[in-house]
Design a protein around this motif. Structure first.
Motif, short mmCIF file in Angstrom:
data_model
loop_
_atom_site.label_atom_id
_atom_site.label_comp_id
_atom_site.label_asym_id
_atom_site.label_seq_id
_atom_site.Cartn_x
_atom_site.Cartn_y
_atom_site.Cartn_z
N THR A 161 85.27 47.86 49.87
CA THR A 161 85.47 48.80 48.77
C THR A 161 85.38 48.07 47.44
OG1 THR A 161 86.87 50.12 50.19
CG2 THR A 161 87.00 50.59 47.84
N ASN B 33 81.86 47.51 46.76
CA ASN B 33 81.25 48.76 46.30
C ASN B 33 81.53 49.02 44.82
OD1 ASN B 33 79.86 49.63 48.54
ND2 ASN B 33 81.66 50.58 49.46
N PRO C 248 84.48 53.57 42.80
CA PRO C 248 85.38 53.50 43.96
C PRO C 248 86.64 52.70 43.64
CG PRO C 248 83.34 52.25 44.35
CD PRO C 248 83.20 52.89 43.02
N GLY D 51 80.82 54.14 49.00
CA GLY D 51 81.04 53.54 47.69
C GLY D 51 80.07 54.04 46.62
#
Lengths: 294, 387
Positions: free
Chosen positions: B93, B96, B158, B261
């Motif tokens: 994450t 992303n 994100p 993402g």
């Protein structure tokens, strides 16, 4: 009601199954007779709206069945020559399903199904799964489904195949009973099935209509053409050489002699006398099947 | 209504159907439970995982946080498999976040995308500027990029949220969905062919309702079965996760899920869950009608099954074997089943110079396919001769 089969033909690739059939039917039982491949089933399937003719049309009181669509099928009851059942359905469920297909309201369908199960002697087997049915039971259930909607046009393709003699008699009586307001087309190889109940007999051969007339007229046309004779074993053996003189339709072996029945336009040999023609004689006369020739 | 009841009964009463339903139920439960058990084994209980990641929840990306996680868990990004542990999901994450803003991750060598990455804010701006400089403001390309940029900004970058449950759920669904739709295919394949094999077609076609209402009843039976089965699949999986896992994390944005993402859609995870369920229902509905069409044209359930299977799985075959993509690849039931493919990145179709988002094209297209298939079944049945 008037059902007119107007110049109906059906062709499968290079085979002419029906050729320009023209018949008018009204209330009553019509026996449809012909050898295998004569087009009986094809004609019945066209009338049952499960097969389209290559040419011609079918009219009900002057209205084309194709235009009538659902209204035509609403008039129909059809027992095909071969039919399957859903193995997991009980006889009662099967009839309710066919009732739904025929657009019968559920309440009416329930009592009609019960009534017909009783008529075809399947009341005690109503809850049995169709997969466990014998051939005769399946046929009886088939008869019941054809009668569910009280059809005005009933098409029965060899309905008595697999039925025992008692069931056959019961079935024929039922057909005779209900035929006053219905057009019933009844195809069979067993001539005796229609002998007593058919108002008219339709003879088909190789897709063509040979003749359609009342049983009485057809039999009257046979007057003087059916012969019987008592012959010895030796004389019977010599009959091979008189084949040109007629077709043997029946042989019954007695203690000291043999009684034979011959269909012939002229007296086949001495010692013959004319006798009352039967439907079987008529069948042999028209179709000259191998079974009738010795 | 009576006919519909009988048609549903015909579909489900056979031994094959009963066995298939039992096997499928077991598989759904085993896949769900297995997935949860696997995560427990790797990551500990949801509570311990949650406590461990509390410090990172809600933080935005920066190199420090990435480094923190990498050092804490001693992650070697060149050798570690991303499915090994939950912490790697969070790390992803963070990656992303970088991709979203800059088009490339400064940390992870697997994401060596360029600053012009067309799914990053920076990349879209580069493309938009280039189009403006060439005076192409009135082109489809410009409108599409403009739309994409606005959606990406609106969705926001994100962030880390506690989405343990949903990451697992997505994986469990992917594991079982294809098999599940093949199961639907197996049940529905005989919907018309059984009448030919059972010798019932003559009686059906000669009956009053045997050419129109029977078709309606059969199509509805297929659709009802298919839709209920799909809803049940989702409900069973949800129940498993509620019982064995944690059902927290309904509200985080979709792009907080590691694989989403770069998704431009401003959905919460719960909203996306409902959207994907609706897409699957639509896919099931259209699939039921298409299978009915194939079944109505063939006499063999087996052929129906195989042709239906090809209809479901042709996109990955096209892509894998022939490297073919494009509308024929995108506008398929396969992608409506695996909705992640539809929402994971921005995709639009050119309609007279204006961009229309992929989901808005896919569903109407599938409905048109379904309607056409239904019309063909009716037309075929009206003209049909019995066998």
């Amino acid at each position: 009601m008037r059902l007119l089969i107007e110049n109906v033909s059906k062709r499968y690739n290079d085979k002419q199954a029906l050729d320009n059939i023209f018949i008018e039917l009204r209330e009553g039982v019509y026996g449809l007779i012909g050898p295998n491949g004569s087009g009986k089933t094809t004609l019945m399937r066209i009338l049952a709206d499960v097969l389209k003719p290559t040419k011609g049309r079918v009219l009900v009181n002057g209205q084309d069945k194709t235009d009538m669509d659902e209204k035509y099928r609403e008039l129909l009851g059809y027992l095909p020559q071969e039919m399957g059942l859903y193995k997991n359905f009980t006889a009662f469920e099967f009839l309710l399903y066919i009732s739904a297909l025929k657009g019968i309201e559920k309440k009416k369908a329930v009592w009609k199904a019960q009534e017909l199960l009783e008529l075809v002697s399947l009341k005690d087997d109503a809850k049995m799964q169709c997969g466990k049915f014998s051939g005769g039971m399946k046929r009886r259930l088939g008869i019941a489904q054809a009668l569910l909607n009280d059809p005005k046009i009933l098409i029965l393709d060899e309905p008595t195949v697999g039925l025992d003699p008692e069931e056959k008699i019961k079935f024929k009586n039922t057909i005779a009973d209900i035929s006053f307001d219905k057009i019933i087309l009844y195809s069979t190889h067993t001539i005796s099935d229609i002998e007593m109940i058919a108002k008219e007999v339709i003879l088909l051969n190789k897709g063509k209509l040979l003749i359609a007339d009342t049983g009485e007229n057809l039999l009257a046309g046979m007057d003087g053409r059916v012969w019987k004779s008592k012959v010895s074993e030796k004389e019977y053996a010599n009959l091979n050489s008189i084949n040109d003189n007629g077709l043997i339709t029946n042989i019954s072996r007695k203690k000291d002699y043999m009684e034979i029945r011959i269909v012939s336009d002229k007296k086949p040999f001495e010692n013959c006398e004319t006798t009352e023609p039967s439907y079987e004689d008529m069948y042999i006369h028209y179709f000259k099947t191998k079974g009738g020739v010795r | 209504m009576e006919l519909l009841k009988f048609e549903i009964k015909k579909l489900l009463y056979g031994k094959t159907a009963m066995a298939a339903i039992a096997i499928m139920l077991c598989l759904i439960i085993l896949t769900g439970v297995g997935e949860v058990a696997g995560y427990y084994y790797t990551n500990g209980t949801p509570k311990t995982v949650y406590e461990e990641f509390v410090p990172y929840i809600g933080v935005t990306a920066n190199g420090y946080t990435l480094k923190q996680i990498r050092n804490k868990y001693n992650i070697n990004l060149t050798t570690n498999n991303f499915s090994d542990g939950l912490h790697l999901r969070y790390l992803e994450t963070f990656i992303n976040m970088e991709l979203y803003r800059y088009g490339k991750s400064s940390i992870n060598p697997w994401y060596d995308e360029k600053a012009e990455n067309p799914y990053s804010l920076s990349g879209i701006l580069v493309l938009l500027n280039a189009l403006e400089q060439n005076g192409k403001e009135n082109t489809y390309e410009y409108r599409m990029r403009q739309m994409q940029y606005e959606m990406m900004v609106s969705a926001g970058g994100p962030k880390v949220y506690y989405t343990w449950f949903w990451s697992t759920q997505r994986k469990a669904f992917r594991d079982s969905a294809l098999l599940f739709f093949i199961f639907i295919l197996l049940i529905l394949s005989p919907i018309f062919t059984q009448e030919y094999s059972s010798g019932m077609d003559s009686i059906i076609l000669s009956s009053k309702n045997g050419r129109r209402r029977i078709v309606t009843a059969k199509i509805l039976a297929g659709v009802v079965f298919s839709v209920i089965a799909i809803i049940l699949l989702n409900v069973i999986q949800l129940i498993i996760y509620i019982i064995f896992g944690s059902a927290s994390g309904w509200n985080p944005p979709l792009n907080s899920l590691y694989s989403f993402g770069l998704a431009p859609y401003k959905f919460s995870i719960a909203q996306y869950y409902i959207v994907q369920l609706l897409f699957q229902v639509a896919a099931g509905l259209v699939l039921a009608i298409v299978i009915a069409l194939i079944s109505s044209r063939l006499k063999s359930s087996m052929y129906t099954f195989f042709i239906g299977a090809i209809f479901i799985i042709y996109p990955p075959i096209l892509e894998g074997m022939f490297k073919i993509k494009g509308p024929i690849y995108d506008l398929s039931i396969f992608h409506a089943i695996f909705t992640d493919n539809v929402f994971v990145k921005f995709k639009a179709f050119n309609f007279f110079g204006y961009p229309v988002l992929y989901p808005y094209v896919l569903i109407p297209f599938l409905f048109i396919v379904g309607i056409l298939a239904a019309c063909l079944i009716y037309k075929g049945f009206l003209r049909r001769d019995a066998c």
